[in-house]
Design an enzyme around this catalytic site. Sequence first.
Site, PDB file in Angstrom:
ATOM      1  N   SER A   1       1.097  -1.174  -0.051  1.00  0.00           N
ATOM      2  CA  SER A   1       0.028   0.149   0.002  1.00  0.00           C
ATOM      3  C   SER A   1       0.544   0.995   0.114  1.00  0.00           C
ATOM      4  O   SER A   1       0.845   2.521   0.018  1.00  0.00           O
ATOM      5  CB  SER A   1      -1.278  -0.152   1.201  1.00  0.00           C
ATOM      6  OG  SER A   1      -0.376   0.403   2.464  1.00  0.00           O
TER       7      SER A   1
ATOM      8  N   LYS B   1      -5.985   4.846   8.589  1.00  0.00           N
ATOM      9  CA  LYS B   1      -4.674   5.367   7.788  1.00  0.00           C
ATOM     10  C   LYS B   1      -4.991   7.354   7.853  1.00  0.00           C
ATOM     11  O   LYS B   1      -3.803   7.785   8.221  1.00  0.00           O
ATOM     12  CB  LYS B   1      -4.561   4.995   6.369  1.00  0.00           C
ATOM     13  CG  LYS B   1      -4.010   3.628   6.242  1.00  0.00           C
ATOM     14  CD  LYS B   1      -3.430   2.839   5.219  1.00  0.00           C
ATOM     15  CE  LYS B   1      -3.195   1.730   5.119  1.00  0.00           C
ATOM     16  NZ  LYS B   1      -2.523   1.105   3.777  1.00  0.00           N
TER      17      LYS B   1
END
EC number: 3.4.21.53
Length: 364
Positions: free
Chosen positions: A256, A301
């Site tokens: 990611s 996140k």
Amino acid sequence: MPRRTATLLTSVLLLIGMLCAGVLIQVPYAEMSPGPTVNTLGEHDGEPVLTVEGEETFEDSGHLNMTTVRVTGIDYRMNLLEAVHGWLADDRAVVPRDTLYPDDVSADQVEQRNAEEFTQSQESAKVVALRELGYDVPEQTVVAAVVEGSPAQDELHAGDAIIAVDGTPVREPGQVAELVTRHEPGEDVVFSVVPAEQAQEALNGGGPMPEETSEVTVTTAEAEDDQRAIVGIQAGLAYALPFEIDIQLADVGGPSAGLMFALGLMDRLTEEELTGGAFIAGTGTIDNEGVVGPIGGVSMKIIAAREAGAEFFLTPRENCATAAEDVPDGLTLVEVDTMDDALEALGLIRAGDTDELSECRPAA
């Protein structure tokens, strides 16, 4: 004993019993929470995240932070009390355990997969960034891995350049499986290859592969899941970078961070500050064509990014609706689908034209 005292004692005992049950009862869930966020333009644990040897680099006063998610380990069994606490917390996410750890996957396999995905994301980030900047990055289809105990073991080797299969020229990795599966199990496949060392020398020299190849015959086996013919290799791409690039970031896995690595590398190789001094964070996988893919744990996140001081968060298009459901104050979620989208967003931020940014919106 007075009735009121008896009632109170009973309630206390019931509460203790419920708490004990909550601790002892295991539930099939795992927990995600905000993880560390690291500036790809800076240092981590005293070491530069991005190191370039053989080419001039430049500093940037802003941030291009990659973000992570903490998850409970594969061997951890969450109890009911922890699950309830996670469901009620704003900075936690409780998800079915099998969405993170399928039952047929071991801890070692999870670790290996995460490491492989992280390495691949780094390589894709390098290729995309360099090509975006106009560098020539030659590529070649190669044997990326050989399965132990497979027909290809000791016949083909990681790094061997695959020039042709059964005489058909190979131009990209997907062709290899297609050509092999044209056979029935037990039939022979002929690979035309250039050995790994010679192939890498040719790539590094920027020249074509040697005309002389080795012909390797491998007898196919039957795949366990669908009876197709296989030889037990994984085809991939090898690249020749024009100079040495090293990405150092310990204790991080998965793909990611690809987008942020690519942007960070471009920034380091560009005299102009791509951030314009702004604090920008983000996430997203990236492939060799510069396409940004979705990731897991986006809600955690964005919390981590805002707590670190981010003003803007580059968000994969497929994650936008979920991320936009609960945006921390002071953080702008910017939708990106490709590397070019991300660069366009950075240009708008530098110019102060933030009203023109493509912001994430909740699902209708």
